[in-house]
Scaffold this motif. Sequence first.
Motif, short mmCIF file in Angstrom:
data_model
loop_
_atom_site.label_atom_id
_atom_site.label_comp_id
_atom_site.label_asym_id
_atom_site.label_seq_id
_atom_site.Cartn_x
_atom_site.Cartn_y
_atom_site.Cartn_z
N ARG A 84 0.83 -1.20 0.00
CA ARG A 84 0.00 0.00 0.00
C ARG A 84 0.87 1.25 0.00
O ARG A 84 0.61 2.19 -0.75
CB ARG A 84 -0.93 0.00 1.21
CG ARG A 84 -2.17 -0.87 1.05
CD ARG A 84 -3.19 -0.61 2.17
NE ARG A 84 -3.51 0.81 2.28
CZ ARG A 84 -4.39 1.45 1.51
NH1 ARG A 84 -5.05 0.80 0.60
NH2 ARG A 84 -4.60 2.73 1.68
N LEU A 85 1.89 1.26 0.84
CA LEU A 85 2.75 2.44 0.90
C LEU A 85 3.39 2.71 -0.46
O LEU A 85 3.51 3.85 -0.89
CB LEU A 85 3.82 2.26 1.99
CG LEU A 85 3.30 2.31 3.43
CD1 LEU A 85 4.43 2.09 4.42
CD2 LEU A 85 2.61 3.65 3.72
N ARG A 87 2.14 1.96 -3.33
CA ARG A 87 1.12 2.42 -4.28
C ARG A 87 0.81 3.91 -4.13
O ARG A 87 0.24 4.52 -5.01
CB ARG A 87 -0.17 1.60 -4.13
CG ARG A 87 -0.10 0.21 -4.70
CD ARG A 87 -0.03 0.17 -6.22
NE ARG A 87 -1.19 0.67 -6.92
CZ ARG A 87 -2.07 -0.09 -7.58
NH1 ARG A 87 -1.91 -1.39 -7.65
NH2 ARG A 87 -3.07 0.46 -8.21
N PHE A 88 1.20 4.49 -2.99
CA PHE A 88 1.04 5.93 -2.85
C PHE A 88 1.94 6.68 -3.84
O PHE A 88 1.78 7.86 -4.07
CB PHE A 88 1.41 6.38 -1.43
CG PHE A 88 0.30 6.21 -0.43
CD1 PHE A 88 -0.72 7.14 -0.35
CD2 PHE A 88 0.27 5.12 0.42
CE1 PHE A 88 -1.74 6.99 0.55
CE2 PHE A 88 -0.75 4.96 1.32
CZ PHE A 88 -1.77 5.90 1.40
N ASP A 91 -0.34 6.80 -9.66
CA ASP A 91 -1.57 6.21 -10.10
C ASP A 91 -1.33 5.15 -11.18
O ASP A 91 -2.12 4.24 -11.37
CB ASP A 91 -2.46 7.32 -10.66
CG ASP A 91 -3.91 6.91 -10.66
OD1 ASP A 91 -4.34 6.32 -9.65
OD2 ASP A 91 -4.59 7.16 -11.66
N LEU A 103 11.33 7.76 -2.87
CA LEU A 103 11.05 6.64 -1.96
C LEU A 103 11.84 6.71 -0.65
O LEU A 103 11.29 6.59 0.43
CB LEU A 103 11.31 5.31 -2.68
CG LEU A 103 10.97 4.06 -1.87
CD1 LEU A 103 9.49 4.01 -1.57
CD2 LEU A 103 11.41 2.81 -2.61
N ARG A 106 10.68 9.56 1.56
CA ARG A 106 9.39 9.25 2.20
C ARG A 106 9.58 8.30 3.37
O ARG A 106 9.03 8.49 4.44
CB ARG A 106 8.47 8.57 1.20
CG ARG A 106 7.72 9.54 0.36
CD ARG A 106 6.45 8.90 -0.10
NE ARG A 106 5.57 9.92 -0.62
CZ ARG A 106 4.65 9.71 -1.53
NH1 ARG A 106 4.49 8.50 -2.01
NH2 ARG A 106 3.88 10.68 -1.93
N LEU A 190 -6.99 4.95 -1.83
CA LEU A 190 -6.16 5.78 -0.96
C LEU A 190 -6.53 5.61 0.50
O LEU A 190 -5.68 5.54 1.37
CB LEU A 190 -6.36 7.26 -1.33
CG LEU A 190 -5.41 7.90 -2.31
CD1 LEU A 190 -5.65 9.39 -2.32
CD2 LEU A 190 -3.97 7.60 -1.96
N VAL B 115 -10.88 11.33 2.41
CA VAL B 115 -10.39 10.30 1.48
C VAL B 115 -11.13 8.99 1.71
O VAL B 115 -11.54 8.31 0.76
CB VAL B 115 -8.86 10.13 1.65
CG1 VAL B 115 -8.39 8.87 0.96
CG2 VAL B 115 -8.15 11.34 1.08
N LEU B 122 -5.54 9.14 -6.13
CA LEU B 122 -4.36 9.98 -6.36
C LEU B 122 -4.66 11.08 -7.38
O LEU B 122 -4.14 12.19 -7.29
CB LEU B 122 -3.20 9.11 -6.86
CG LEU B 122 -2.55 8.19 -5.82
CD1 LEU B 122 -1.64 7.19 -6.51
CD2 LEU B 122 -1.77 9.01 -4.81
N TYR B 136 0.25 8.94 3.32
CA TYR B 136 1.35 7.98 3.36
C TYR B 136 1.94 7.92 4.76
O TYR B 136 2.12 6.86 5.36
CB TYR B 136 2.40 8.41 2.34
CG TYR B 136 3.67 7.61 2.38
CD1 TYR B 136 3.84 6.49 1.58
CD2 TYR B 136 4.71 7.97 3.22
CE1 TYR B 136 5.00 5.75 1.62
CE2 TYR B 136 5.87 7.24 3.28
CZ TYR B 136 6.02 6.13 2.48
OH TYR B 136 7.17 5.40 2.53
#
Lengths: 195, 336
Positions: A84-85, A87-88, A91, A103, A106, A190, B115, B122, B136
């Motif tokens: 999931r992280l 996929r942030f 899109d 990456l 983050r 999301l 959300v 996104l 995130y």
Amino acid sequence: MHGLVNRALQGFLIDTYGEVTWDEVLSQAALPAGGFESMLHYEDRLTGEVILAASAVLHKDRCTLLEDLGTYLLSHPNQEGLRRLMRFGGDTFFDFLQSLDDLSGRARLALPDLDMPDLTIQHDSHNRFVLSVRWGLPGAGSVFLGALRAMADDYGALAFFEAEEGEDGEERVVIDLVDQSFASGRSFTLGGRVA
Amino acid sequence: MIQDRVIGLSGTALDQLMPMHLWVGPSGLINRVGPTLTRIAARDLRGQPLFDVIDLHRPRSARTLEALLSLQGARLTLCLRCRPDLQFRGIVVGLPAGVGGLIQMSLGLSFAKAVDDCGLTLKDFSPCDQTVDLLYLREANAAIARESRKLTERLQRARQAAEQQALTDTLTGLANRRAMDAALLALTEVPVPRFGLMHLDLDFFKEVNDSLGHAAGDHVLTHVADILRSEIRSGDIVARVGGDEFVLLFRDCDDPDLLEAIGARLISRLEEPTIFDGQPCRISASAGSVLASRYDHPTPDRMLNDADVALYASKNRGRAQHTLYSEDLLAPLRPN
């Protein structure tokens, strides 16, 4: 090395090969039973020893083992949070690849003491990307190779990957993105998953 | 450079730049709504009077376009009337030539709920909007918190297990009941057990505790422990087995007179007052002992029980003394 890295390795070996194999790896690497805690720090050499021992116990060469680890991290149900992280990042798989530059930043935002590799992504031509990886332990390129394969499947993209040796210990993954919407991929929303 | 030159933007460009904008015309009716805001409202807001659509909470309520435009540049707190649970941040600017105003909004701290509830993706966020980074971070932090909680739980369980297995009394550093039980069992299991067991119970300890407080009580117990430790040989064991109860095990001991002498000396040393906070704490002790050699097959239960009988005999005789177990102490002297 951050415990999360060692714990990921432990999760991979247990979820894929079972507790017995994990115990064997621990004993071959001369590590105490029980394994790693994700929120503690360990000496770097321990991570190297686990990889070495696992490679011997499973009769798999280091690159294949680490590739499998990368795939596991982003496709196994037990690692859904990590998928999931990732996929942030974007899109589409195309956007995701571009986001690899962010990456490490983050990840450090969430865990300042995490040993993240230095990553650079270059958009070489129309559909060709080169990811350069630099990390304390050799083999991070293989982990990313496996991880990117899993992410391409996740997005439903068709892409080809190849590992390359760079200069001064740099490792590279060359990505040929053939079709962004080759398959439907896995769903991602999301919102939704914060416990 | 030309200052403040008016630029024209297409509606699509406006949507891309500010997906949560709201353009209101001079008549106070809504002209255009950004795609993300439309998605959150889940209806077409165009053509509706602005104040039927938004509710301005801060800095103050405004009911006319003029009043709203007078807040140009200020930080606004507002919500859509159809979603009063989602509080947004906003800013309003007047448009040139009297064509109304433009309100730009952001999800503010409602981002997670918006959300979740509105199924935003996104694509609903401008690349300049850090909401996705916030989402995130929120998810990453939740995962890290989960891991930390798991670690804390594991450590907590380990600590409890360690405490259960501990062999030391934390206050006095003496052996605890568990350690004494193990040592006693080991002593009885040899082919020819030869050792002495003394059960010692403090007298007047409760009085010290009640009159001078728990700290004084703890001080006395530590002091008692020091005396008991100093009076035994290195292979012997002294354990605190209850609040003010102690058990001593003397190895290679088969001499009743020796036990009597040790008992008397311990009691006389314990009777020397110790000072706590300027106050003398006076206690004494009663003790009962038994020798393993008097049994064919000594067992821990039997020996502890008989030492207890001897201890009660000391108490019944007026305390502050030591008694060696013998059969004639039984029944008549036991209370009840």
